[in-house]
Design a protein around this motif. Structure first.
Motif, mmCIF file in Angstrom:
data_model
loop_
_atom_site.group_PDB
_atom_site.id
_atom_site.type_symbol
_atom_site.label_atom_id
_atom_site.label_comp_id
_atom_site.label_asym_id
_atom_site.label_seq_id
_atom_site.Cartn_x
_atom_site.Cartn_y
_atom_site.Cartn_z
ATOM 1 N N ILE A 20 -16.535 -22.018 73.329
ATOM 2 C CA ILE A 20 -17.035 -20.708 73.752
ATOM 3 C C ILE A 20 -17.970 -20.190 72.669
ATOM 4 C CG2 ILE A 20 -16.436 -18.385 74.499
ATOM 5 C CD1 ILE A 20 -15.410 -20.600 76.331
ATOM 6 N N SER A 21 -19.211 -19.951 73.017
ATOM 7 C CA SER A 21 -20.210 -19.541 72.027
ATOM 8 C C SER A 21 -20.005 -18.102 71.585
ATOM 9 C CB SER A 21 -21.622 -19.700 72.604
ATOM 10 O OG SER A 21 -21.778 -18.864 73.746
ATOM 11 N N ARG A 22 -20.440 -17.823 70.378
ATOM 12 C CA ARG A 22 -20.432 -16.454 69.867
ATOM 13 C C ARG A 22 -21.653 -15.723 70.396
ATOM 14 N NH1 ARG A 22 -20.662 -14.673 63.441
ATOM 15 N NH2 ARG A 22 -20.030 -12.499 63.725
ATOM 16 N N LYS A 23 -21.421 -14.624 71.072
ATOM 17 C CA LYS A 23 -22.522 -13.927 71.748
ATOM 18 C C LYS A 23 -22.839 -12.582 71.112
ATOM 19 C CE LYS A 23 -20.702 -16.089 75.850
ATOM 20 N NZ LYS A 23 -19.553 -16.606 75.073
ATOM 21 N N PHE A 24 -21.896 -12.013 70.400
ATOM 22 C CA PHE A 24 -22.117 -10.719 69.746
ATOM 23 C C PHE A 24 -21.818 -10.875 68.272
ATOM 24 C CE2 PHE A 24 -20.239 -6.686 68.197
ATOM 25 C CZ PHE A 24 -21.370 -5.894 68.285
ATOM 26 N N VAL A 25 -22.809 -10.591 67.440
ATOM 27 C CA VAL A 25 -22.635 -10.678 65.995
ATOM 28 C C VAL A 25 -22.229 -9.292 65.502
ATOM 29 C CG1 VAL A 25 -23.741 -11.175 63.790
ATOM 30 C CG2 VAL A 25 -24.327 -12.517 65.816
ATOM 31 N N GLY A 26 -20.974 -9.125 65.239
ATOM 32 C CA GLY A 26 -20.455 -7.839 64.798
ATOM 33 C C GLY A 26 -18.977 -7.972 64.493
ATOM 34 N N ASN A 27 -18.360 -6.860 64.185
ATOM 35 C CA ASN A 27 -16.951 -6.854 63.810
ATOM 36 C C ASN A 27 -16.087 -7.128 65.039
ATOM 37 O OD1 ASN A 27 -14.372 -6.305 62.855
ATOM 38 N ND2 ASN A 27 -15.073 -4.617 61.561
ATOM 39 N N PRO A 28 -15.257 -8.187 65.031
ATOM 40 C CA PRO A 28 -14.402 -8.454 66.187
ATOM 41 C C PRO A 28 -13.459 -7.302 66.513
ATOM 42 C CG PRO A 28 -14.502 -10.391 64.763
ATOM 43 C CD PRO A 28 -15.165 -9.254 64.016
ATOM 44 N N SER A 29 -13.080 -6.525 65.506
ATOM 45 C CA SER A 29 -12.179 -5.399 65.782
ATOM 46 C C SER A 29 -12.859 -4.345 66.647
ATOM 47 C CB SER A 29 -11.686 -4.761 64.474
ATOM 48 O OG SER A 29 -12.769 -4.201 63.746
ATOM 49 N N LEU A 30 -14.192 -4.223 66.541
ATOM 50 C CA LEU A 30 -14.925 -3.317 67.428
ATOM 51 C C LEU A 30 -14.779 -3.767 68.877
ATOM 52 C CD1 LEU A 30 -17.095 -1.211 68.273
ATOM 53 C CD2 LEU A 30 -18.821 -2.890 67.585
ATOM 54 N N VAL A 31 -14.906 -5.073 69.107
ATOM 55 C CA VAL A 31 -14.762 -5.611 70.459
ATOM 56 C C VAL A 31 -13.347 -5.371 70.970
ATOM 57 C CG1 VAL A 31 -14.905 -7.696 71.862
ATOM 58 C CG2 VAL A 31 -16.530 -7.337 69.999
ATOM 59 N N GLU A 32 -12.349 -5.573 70.126
ATOM 60 C CA GLU A 32 -10.959 -5.342 70.535
ATOM 61 C C GLU A 32 -10.740 -3.891 70.924
ATOM 62 O OE1 GLU A 32 -8.629 -6.596 67.252
ATOM 63 O OE2 GLU A 32 -9.132 -8.729 67.471
ATOM 64 N N ARG A 33 -11.233 -2.972 70.112
ATOM 65 C CA ARG A 33 -11.045 -1.552 70.419
ATOM 66 C C ARG A 33 -11.753 -1.172 71.706
ATOM 67 N NH1 ARG A 33 -12.359 -1.122 64.906
ATOM 68 N NH2 ARG A 33 -14.382 -0.196 65.434
ATOM 69 N N ALA A 34 -12.944 -1.759 71.919
ATOM 70 C CA ALA A 34 -13.683 -1.464 73.145
ATOM 71 C C ALA A 34 -12.915 -1.927 74.370
ATOM 72 C CB ALA A 34 -15.057 -2.138 73.085
ATOM 73 N N LEU A 35 -12.348 -3.117 74.319
ATOM 74 C CA LEU A 35 -11.595 -3.644 75.451
ATOM 75 C C LEU A 35 -10.332 -2.835 75.700
ATOM 76 C CD1 LEU A 35 -12.051 -7.448 74.692
ATOM 77 C CD2 LEU A 35 -13.001 -6.209 76.647
ATOM 78 N N VAL A 36 -9.654 -2.440 74.633
ATOM 79 C CA VAL A 36 -8.448 -1.618 74.789
ATOM 80 C C VAL A 36 -8.804 -0.293 75.459
ATOM 81 C CG1 VAL A 36 -6.697 -0.299 73.521
ATOM 82 C CG2 VAL A 36 -7.157 -2.691 72.917
ATOM 83 N N THR A 37 -9.912 0.312 75.051
ATOM 84 C CA THR A 37 -10.350 1.563 75.667
ATOM 85 C C THR A 37 -10.537 1.397 77.167
ATOM 86 O OG1 THR A 37 -11.418 2.433 73.672
ATOM 87 C CG2 THR A 37 -12.244 3.240 75.783
ATOM 88 N N LEU A 38 -11.205 0.315 77.574
ATOM 89 C CA LEU A 38 -11.491 0.110 78.993
ATOM 90 C C LEU A 38 -10.232 -0.169 79.806
ATOM 91 C CD1 LEU A 38 -14.752 -1.996 78.718
ATOM 92 C CD2 LEU A 38 -14.552 0.392 79.417
ATOM 93 N N ALA A 39 -9.168 -0.593 79.144
ATOM 94 C CA ALA A 39 -7.896 -0.814 79.838
ATOM 95 C C ALA A 39 -7.122 0.493 80.021
ATOM 96 C CB ALA A 39 -7.042 -1.833 79.081
#
Length: 389
Positions: free
Chosen positions: A80-99
């Motif tokens: 699985i390729s890396r598509k967003f260069v940034g802090n993975p914790s930002l992605v985690e928080r974003a997904l939690v918010t959407l849930a």
């Protein structure tokens, strides 16, 4: 845009998503698009993640939260390729918010990949990223919620058949993520039309009677909005609307090596799409990215101060300049592009907000660049006259 089905049912996915299925099956339709949506570009990875996804999924989601995270930040071991260069914790928080029942607001400087991140998340969560509202001064409420087929409206009166759903209504009826780009560019009254949608999760259609006049959001519906910090104060969001979002700041790429690798990969893909077979010159890219970082931060890598232009010197702009450098070099001279091309292409990027920015760029080339060693730095310095017109 296609008509959404009756409340409580899943309607058609629309022409763009319909083309996605065809493109995924044959590859030819996707090849004809300049920029297919994320669910088309990465269809194989999404299919593999769905097949291997045994984690718990939030209601209405196409992937579990863990699989969605892997899709965005990458998983080298699983291909699985890396598509967003940034802090993975930002992605985690974003997904939690959407849930949860709160919307997600991505803020940051222009060119920090806020739109890309929202697209990737929407593709992972909903399977489609095309339910999008582009905010602006001319955006109206019917472009967000719904409009009418006026021929049918005159002939039959208000009905489900004459209703034309906009992204918000379609996303609620189908339980999908809706992306709202540049929300702070919209007038305040248009922004506040989201209040009841985000709180009560219902969209009222006053022109229709009874059950047809109420669209209740299915599980999986939520909103990802983006806003540039440079637009702060243009149309400041109301406190009531802010309370319905969790805010996450997307920061610029922190280090040179990471940004250089990102620019090389993105520019290389754009050049291939443009018919350029020569790969970008790594030394030219290093000169370009270093110059961008110094002008953006107002400080050289040696620690000296630099006049910062008022124009946005983002990673996205660096990719665009690298793309233009490669196109210029290949189609004009049959080569990958040089540092002289960087100067020529930088002029249109820097001189957007103020003519003085070109003078700042020239002073940087005259005062800082001569201290650097290497043929491409020398070529960058020698080409400074190209800024004169």
């Amino acid at each position: 845009m296609t008509t959404t089905g009756a409340p409580g049912t899943t309607g058609p996915t629309g022409p763009t998503v319909g083309a996605t299925a065809s493109a995924t099956g044959t590859g030819t339709a996707a090849d004809a698009l300049q920029r297919p949506p994320a669910e088309v570009r990465h269809a194989d990875e999404l299919a593999a993640l769905r097949a291997d996804d045994s984690g718990p999924r939030p209601p209405g989601w196409e992937l579990s939260l863990r699989a969605a995270r892997r899709f965005v930040v990458g998983d080298e071991g699983a291909g699985i390729s890396r598509k967003f260069v940034g802090n993975p914790s930002l992605v985690e928080r974003a997904l939690v918010t959407l849930a949860t029942n709160r919307g997600l607001m991505l803020v940051g400087e222009p060119g920090t990949a806020k739109s890309l991140l929202s697209e990737l998340i929407a593709a992972a969560v909903s399977g489609t990223s095309t339910l999008t509202v582009q905010g602006g001064a001319a955006t109206t409420e019917d472009q967000i919620k719904y409009g009418w087929n006026y021929a049918l409206l005159v002939a039959e009166g208000p009905s489900r058949r004459s209703l034309v759903p906009a992204p918000m209504l379609q996303g609620m009826a189908e339980g999908r993520i809706v992306r709202f780009e540049e929300i702070t560019r919209c007038p305040l009254e248009v922004q506040d039309s989201l209040l009841s949608l985000l709180s009560e999760r219902v969209l009222a259609i006053p022109e229709l009677d009874g059950a047809d006049g109420m669209v209740f959001a299915r599980k999986g519906f939520n909103v990802i909005a983006t806003a540039n910090t440079r637009d702060r104060g243009v149309n400041e969001m109301s406190a009531a609307l802010k309370r319905r979002f969790n805010f996450e700041t997307v920061f610029p790429v922190p280090d040179l090596d990471t940004e250089l690798a990102l620019v090389e990969a993105e520019a290389g893909e754009l050049l291939r799409q443009s018919g350029v077979t020569a790969a970008p010159d790594p030394e030219v890219l290093e000169v370009l990215v270093t110059t961008f970082r110094e002008l953006r931060s107002g400080r050289t890598r040696e620690g000296d101060g630099v006049e910062r232009p008022s124009a946005v010197m983002s990673t996205a702009e660096a990719v665009s300049v690298a793309h233009a450098v490669g196109v210029r070099g290949w189609f004009l001279r049959g080569e990958p592009g040089s540092a002289a091309d960087v100067v020529a292409c930088l002029a249109g990027t820097v001189a957007k907000d103020s003519p003085e920015d070109l003078a700042r760029l020239r002073r940087h080339l005259e005062q800082r660049v001569p201290r650097r060693r290497g043929p491409q730095w020398q070529a960058l310095y020698d080409a400074r006259h190209l800024l004169d017109g």
